[in-house]
Design a protein around this motif. Structure first.
Motif, PDB file in Angstrom:
ATOM      1  N   UNK A   1     -32.158  38.942 -22.881  1.00  0.00           N
ATOM      2  CA  UNK A   1     -32.860  37.741 -23.306  1.00  0.00           C
ATOM      3  C   UNK A   1     -32.492  37.211 -24.674  1.00  0.00           C
ATOM      4  N   UNK A   2     -31.496  37.786 -25.335  1.00  0.00           N
ATOM      5  CA  UNK A   2     -31.100  37.273 -26.652  1.00  0.00           C
ATOM      6  C   UNK A   2     -29.576  37.287 -26.756  1.00  0.00           C
ATOM      7  N   UNK A   3     -29.028  36.222 -27.352  1.00  0.00           N
ATOM      8  CA  UNK A   3     -27.593  36.171 -27.629  1.00  0.00           C
ATOM      9  C   UNK A   3     -26.704  36.020 -26.412  1.00  0.00           C
TER      10      UNK A   3
ATOM     11  N   UNK B   1     -16.903  31.595 -21.779  1.00  0.00           N
ATOM     12  CA  UNK B   1     -16.992  33.010 -21.418  1.00  0.00           C
ATOM     13  C   UNK B   1     -16.192  33.897 -22.374  1.00  0.00           C
ATOM     14  N   UNK B   2     -15.635  33.289 -23.457  1.00  0.00           N
ATOM     15  CA  UNK B   2     -14.883  34.069 -24.447  1.00  0.00           C
ATOM     16  C   UNK B   2     -15.838  34.375 -25.600  1.00  0.00           C
ATOM     17  N   UNK B   3     -16.346  35.610 -25.700  1.00  0.00           N
ATOM     18  CA  UNK B   3     -17.490  35.906 -26.560  1.00  0.00           C
ATOM     19  C   UNK B   3     -17.211  35.740 -28.046  1.00  0.00           C
TER      20      UNK B   3
ATOM     21  N   UNK C   1     -22.024  35.489 -21.865  1.00  0.00           N
ATOM     22  CA  UNK C   1     -22.671  35.825 -20.605  1.00  0.00           C
ATOM     23  C   UNK C   1     -22.606  37.289 -20.226  1.00  0.00           C
ATOM     24  N   UNK C   2     -22.004  38.132 -21.058  1.00  0.00           N
ATOM     25  CA  UNK C   2     -21.899  39.556 -20.754  1.00  0.00           C
ATOM     26  C   UNK C   2     -23.165  40.297 -21.183  1.00  0.00           C
ATOM     27  N   UNK C   3     -23.281  41.543 -20.731  1.00  0.00           N
ATOM     28  CA  UNK C   3     -24.404  42.364 -21.180  1.00  0.00           C
ATOM     29  C   UNK C   3     -24.032  43.209 -22.391  1.00  0.00           C
ATOM     30  N   UNK C   4     -22.897  42.885 -23.015  1.00  0.00           N
ATOM     31  CA  UNK C   4     -22.510  43.496 -24.284  1.00  0.00           C
ATOM     32  C   UNK C   4     -22.386  42.397 -25.329  1.00  0.00           C
ATOM     33  N   UNK C   5     -22.432  42.789 -26.601  1.00  0.00           N
ATOM     34  CA  UNK C   5     -22.348  41.806 -27.675  1.00  0.00           C
ATOM     35  C   UNK C   5     -21.626  42.424 -28.865  1.00  0.00           C
TER      36      UNK C   5
END
Length: 332
Positions: free
Chosen positions: A105-107, A56-58, A113-117
């Motif tokens: 749906x990507x990355x 969970x650590x992006x 697992x977040x909705x940010x990247x």
């Protein structure tokens, strides 16, 4: 296995390995990254396993420059706000990571697992050669945290990476990293810029380009997204790190006298010691040069057998913020 980053055949070999779902270490101007196809969640999960990193650590996704950048950016993220686009235009390619709203749906694995990247366009010719070769083979970006075991000192040479992972990992050699600490991270996902991790790009530079001041978490209703390299304890050598001012360093050395041993000291203040078993290194007065040396020096102190590393606390000025951040986490 270390590959010559100046060899086009080596770049092609690395790109094909990444397309096949393998891990490849690659250079950037900041530190070496442990890369995987960011659009392939199974491949990206291999990074977490290899590093021993919590899932969970992006991670940060590295993008090609030039005409391919817009295509890759839109593949992973929804459109940046105006201030985020201005930051990308000003500092990409370069040591700046922008946190954006992720395309569904990507990355997902790279995003923890977040909705940010997190997205970055590195300013290193070998990294860009690899990213463009990957793009030609259908790999739009590389997830690439620092190529070291989780929580340890980041690598700034190919040899550092080989020391962490051995000969089985493909490592593209691009020479020593010129910046030496990880990128500045700015969150662009909440309607206002928020600094999540300092680096060599300063607050003043960001605010000037963004056209607005950086906000704090307290000013926004939503909590900060998780971001790479922001845990309290990180970037740590095997030896115990302690930060002190110059006067405290000299006092401690005076108390120990000739008995001081297995201690490495990095300071701007000239210091004296009666011990012949002390490792003394001069910290540059220039913050940019100190950042470039930092991680390599911490690794060198470990290699030289230091059990304690005493470092003079950097000045509390904007240009030193990135170095100060890394040292505080190393000492946590």
């Amino acid at each position: 296995m270390i590959l010559d980053g100046q060899d086009s055949h080596a770049i092609e070999r690395a790109a094909l390995a990444l397309r096949a779902g393998e891990l490849v270490a690659f250079p950037t101007e900041t530190v070496y990254g442990l890369g995987a196809d960011a659009a392939n969640d199974d491949a990206t999960r291999g990074i977490f396993r290899a590093k021993g990193r919590p899932s969970d650590h992006p991670l940060i996704v590295h993008l090609p420059d030039g005409l391919r950048q817009a295509e890759s950016l839109s593949r992973f993220a929804q459109p940046l706000p105006a201030f985020g686009r201005a930051l990308a235009d000003a500092f990409w390619p370069g040591p700046l990571t922008l946190i954006a709203t992720r395309q569904p749906g990507v990355g997902a694995a790279a995003a923890g697992g977040q909705d940010t990247i997190g997205l970055r366009c590195p300013d290193h010719p070998v990294a860009q050669a690899l990213l463009h070769a990957c793009a030609r083979h259908g790999v739009p970006g590389l997830a690439g945290p620092s190529a070291n075991r989780f929580g340890r000192v980041s690598p700034t040479t190919a040899a550092h990476v080989a020391g962490e992972f051995g000969d089985d990992l493909l490592i593209v050699d691009g020479g020593p990293c010129t910046v030496g600490i990880e990128s500045t991270i700015v969150d662009c996902s909440r309607g206002a810029p928020v600094l999540l991790r300092p680096g060599v790009i300063t607050r003043a530079q960001i605010e000037r380009v963004a056209g607005e001041r950086l906000r704090s978490q307290a000013e926004l209703a939503q909590p900060d997204p998780r971001a790479s390299g922001t845990l309290e304890s990180h970037y740590a050598p095997a030896a115990k790190v302690r930060l002190m001012d110059g006067r405290m360093l000299q006092s401690a050395l005076d108390v120990l006298g000739a008995q001081a041993a297995h201690i490495a000291v990095w300071s701007r203040t000239p210091l004296k010691s009666r011990s012949q078993r002390l490792i003394l290194r001069r910290m540059p007065d220039d913050a940019t040069e100190a950042a470039r040396q930092l991680f390599a020096l911490l690794r060198q102190f470990d290699d030289e057998g230091a059990k304690l590393i005493w470092i003079e606390t950097p000045p509390e000025t904007p240009e030193w913020e990135g170095v100060r951040d890394r040292l505080m986490r190393a000492a946590a």
